[in-house]
Design a protein around this motif. Structure first.
Motif, PDB file in Angstrom:
ATOM      1  N   HIS A 165      40.751   6.423-113.008  1.00 36.80           N
ATOM      2  CA  HIS A 165      40.811   6.937-111.619  1.00 36.80           C
ATOM      3  C   HIS A 165      41.980   8.036-111.540  1.00 36.80           C
ATOM      4  O   HIS A 165      41.908   8.861-110.806  1.00 36.80           O
ATOM      5  CB  HIS A 165      40.931   5.961-110.376  1.00 36.80           C
ATOM      6  CG  HIS A 165      42.208   4.854-110.312  1.00 36.80           C
ATOM      7  ND1 HIS A 165      42.187   3.838-111.443  1.00 36.80           N
ATOM      8  CD2 HIS A 165      43.132   4.883-109.634  1.00 36.80           C
ATOM      9  CE1 HIS A 165      43.217   3.406-110.984  1.00 36.80           C
ATOM     10  NE2 HIS A 165      43.979   4.070-109.885  1.00 36.80           N
ATOM     11  N   ALA A 203      39.199   1.084-111.539  1.00 38.96           N
ATOM     12  CA  ALA A 203      38.169   1.334-110.356  1.00 38.96           C
ATOM     13  C   ALA A 203      36.797   0.949-110.769  1.00 38.96           C
ATOM     14  O   ALA A 203      35.934   0.874-109.836  1.00 38.96           O
ATOM     15  CB  ALA A 203      38.267   2.741-109.810  1.00 38.96           C
ATOM     16  N   SER A 254      40.401  -3.515-109.213  1.00 39.66           N
ATOM     17  CA  SER A 254      40.151  -2.554-108.136  1.00 39.66           C
ATOM     18  C   SER A 254      41.216  -2.469-107.142  1.00 39.66           C
ATOM     19  O   SER A 254      41.211  -1.511-106.310  1.00 39.66           O
ATOM     20  CB  SER A 254      38.836  -2.343-107.623  1.00 39.66           C
ATOM     21  OG  SER A 254      38.038  -2.056-108.777  1.00 39.66           O
ATOM     22  N   VAL A 278      43.107   0.611-106.618  1.00 37.68           N
ATOM     23  CA  VAL A 278      42.588   1.591-106.015  1.00 37.68           C
ATOM     24  C   VAL A 278      42.756   1.836-104.288  1.00 37.68           C
ATOM     25  O   VAL A 278      42.762   2.655-103.793  1.00 37.68           O
ATOM     26  CB  VAL A 278      40.922   1.681-106.027  1.00 37.68           C
ATOM     27  CG1 VAL A 278      40.200   2.737-105.605  1.00 37.68           C
ATOM     28  CG2 VAL A 278      40.647   1.767-107.461  1.00 37.68           C
ATOM     29  N   ILE A 322      41.072  10.728-100.918  1.00 36.98           N
ATOM     30  CA  ILE A 322      39.792  10.173-100.578  1.00 36.98           C
ATOM     31  C   ILE A 322      39.024  11.329-100.037  1.00 36.98           C
ATOM     32  O   ILE A 322      37.743  11.654 -99.969  1.00 36.98           O
ATOM     33  CB  ILE A 322      39.716   8.997 -99.826  1.00 36.98           C
ATOM     34  CG1 ILE A 322      40.298   7.988-100.480  1.00 36.98           C
ATOM     35  CG2 ILE A 322      38.332   8.552 -99.145  1.00 36.98           C
ATOM     36  CD1 ILE A 322      40.895   6.517 -99.824  1.00 36.98           C
ATOM     37  N   LEU A 338      34.929  11.289-101.351  1.00 30.81           N
ATOM     38  CA  LEU A 338      34.450  10.020-101.837  1.00 30.81           C
ATOM     39  C   LEU A 338      33.459   9.029-100.947  1.00 30.81           C
ATOM     40  O   LEU A 338      32.583   8.566-101.311  1.00 30.81           O
ATOM     41  CB  LEU A 338      35.613   9.184-102.201  1.00 30.81           C
ATOM     42  CG  LEU A 338      36.539   9.797-103.496  1.00 30.81           C
ATOM     43  CD1 LEU A 338      37.710   9.077-103.888  1.00 30.81           C
ATOM     44  CD2 LEU A 338      35.563  10.266-104.667  1.00 30.81           C
ATOM     45  N   ARG A 370      30.195  10.222-101.125  1.00 25.59           N
ATOM     46  CA  ARG A 370      29.687   9.680-102.370  1.00 25.59           C
ATOM     47  C   ARG A 370      29.474   8.274-102.596  1.00 25.59           C
ATOM     48  O   ARG A 370      29.180   7.857-103.631  1.00 25.59           O
ATOM     49  CB  ARG A 370      30.547  10.541-103.538  1.00 25.59           C
ATOM     50  CG  ARG A 370      30.410  11.985-103.524  1.00 25.59           C
ATOM     51  CD  ARG A 370      31.373  12.709-104.758  1.00 25.59           C
ATOM     52  NE  ARG A 370      30.878  13.975-104.788  1.00 25.59           N
ATOM     53  CZ  ARG A 370      31.653  14.959-103.945  1.00 25.59           C
ATOM     54  NH1 ARG A 370      32.482  14.719-102.932  1.00 25.59           N
ATOM     55  NH2 ARG A 370      31.327  16.126-104.396  1.00 25.59           N
ATOM     56  N   TYR A 372      32.073   5.852-101.863  1.00 22.87           N
ATOM     57  CA  TYR A 372      33.033   5.244-101.819  1.00 22.87           C
ATOM     58  C   TYR A 372      33.144   4.190-100.655  1.00 22.87           C
ATOM     59  O   TYR A 372      32.987   4.798 -99.634  1.00 22.87           O
ATOM     60  CB  TYR A 372      34.375   6.001-101.856  1.00 22.87           C
ATOM     61  CG  TYR A 372      35.721   5.382-101.753  1.00 22.87           C
ATOM     62  CD1 TYR A 372      36.209   4.754-103.130  1.00 22.87           C
ATOM     63  CD2 TYR A 372      36.525   5.097-100.840  1.00 22.87           C
ATOM     64  CE1 TYR A 372      37.629   4.096-102.971  1.00 22.87           C
ATOM     65  CE2 TYR A 372      37.496   4.599-100.805  1.00 22.87           C
ATOM     66  CZ  TYR A 372      38.032   4.058-101.624  1.00 22.87           C
ATOM     67  OH  TYR A 372      39.369   3.565-101.958  1.00 22.87           O
ATOM     68  N   ARG A 373      33.699   2.813-101.048  1.00 23.51           N
ATOM     69  CA  ARG A 373      33.922   2.141 -99.833  1.00 23.51           C
ATOM     70  C   ARG A 373      34.827   0.859-100.286  1.00 23.51           C
ATOM     71  O   ARG A 373      34.952   0.513-101.489  1.00 23.51           O
ATOM     72  CB  ARG A 373      32.720   1.455 -99.103  1.00 23.51           C
ATOM     73  CG  ARG A 373      32.048   0.364 -99.959  1.00 23.51           C
ATOM     74  CD  ARG A 373      30.475   0.225 -99.203  1.00 23.51           C
ATOM     75  NE  ARG A 373      29.841  -0.667-100.378  1.00 23.51           N
ATOM     76  CZ  ARG A 373      29.353  -1.823-100.111  1.00 23.51           C
ATOM     77  NH1 ARG A 373      29.862  -2.535 -98.932  1.00 23.51           N
ATOM     78  NH2 ARG A 373      28.656  -2.677-100.868  1.00 23.51           N
TER      79      ARG A 373
END
Length: 94
Positions: A17, A46, A61, A64, A72, A77, A80, A82-83
């Motif tokens: 990452h 990640a 993770s 992260v 972010i 993200l 895309r 990311y959560r």
């Protein structure tokens, strides 16, 4: 490598990452970037991997969650996929 048009301005060694974030900002600044990763998957800490058929776990993770909110947002993200999934129980590994 070929002509100078195909040569990168920067080479990032490691597609974790941090490497991917660095590559993003360099590319956004107009540089041609090449990322080299030894594994079959990028993401480093990640990544979520299957350790037994049907069982998946984060390899690390939790790191992260230290990702800055600005990174972010800059990388889009959330758009895309990311959560952050917070667990109600912590791990204990003696």
């Amino acid at each position: 490598m070929g002509t100078s048009d195909t040569q990168p301005d920067a080479i990032i060694i490691g597609g974790g990452h941090n490497g991917l974030t660095s590559a993003f900002y360099l590319a956004r600044a107009g540089m041609k970037v090449r990322v080299l990763e030894a594994r079959h998957v990028v993401g480093g800490a990640a990544v979520t991997e299957e350790f037994h058929p049907g069982f998946r776990n984060s390899v690390a993770s939790y790191t992260v969650s230290l990702l800055q909110p600005r990174v972010i947002a800059d990388m889009g993200l959330v758009e895309r996929g990311y959560r952050v999934i917070e667990r109600p129980v912590s791990n204990f590994l003696p």
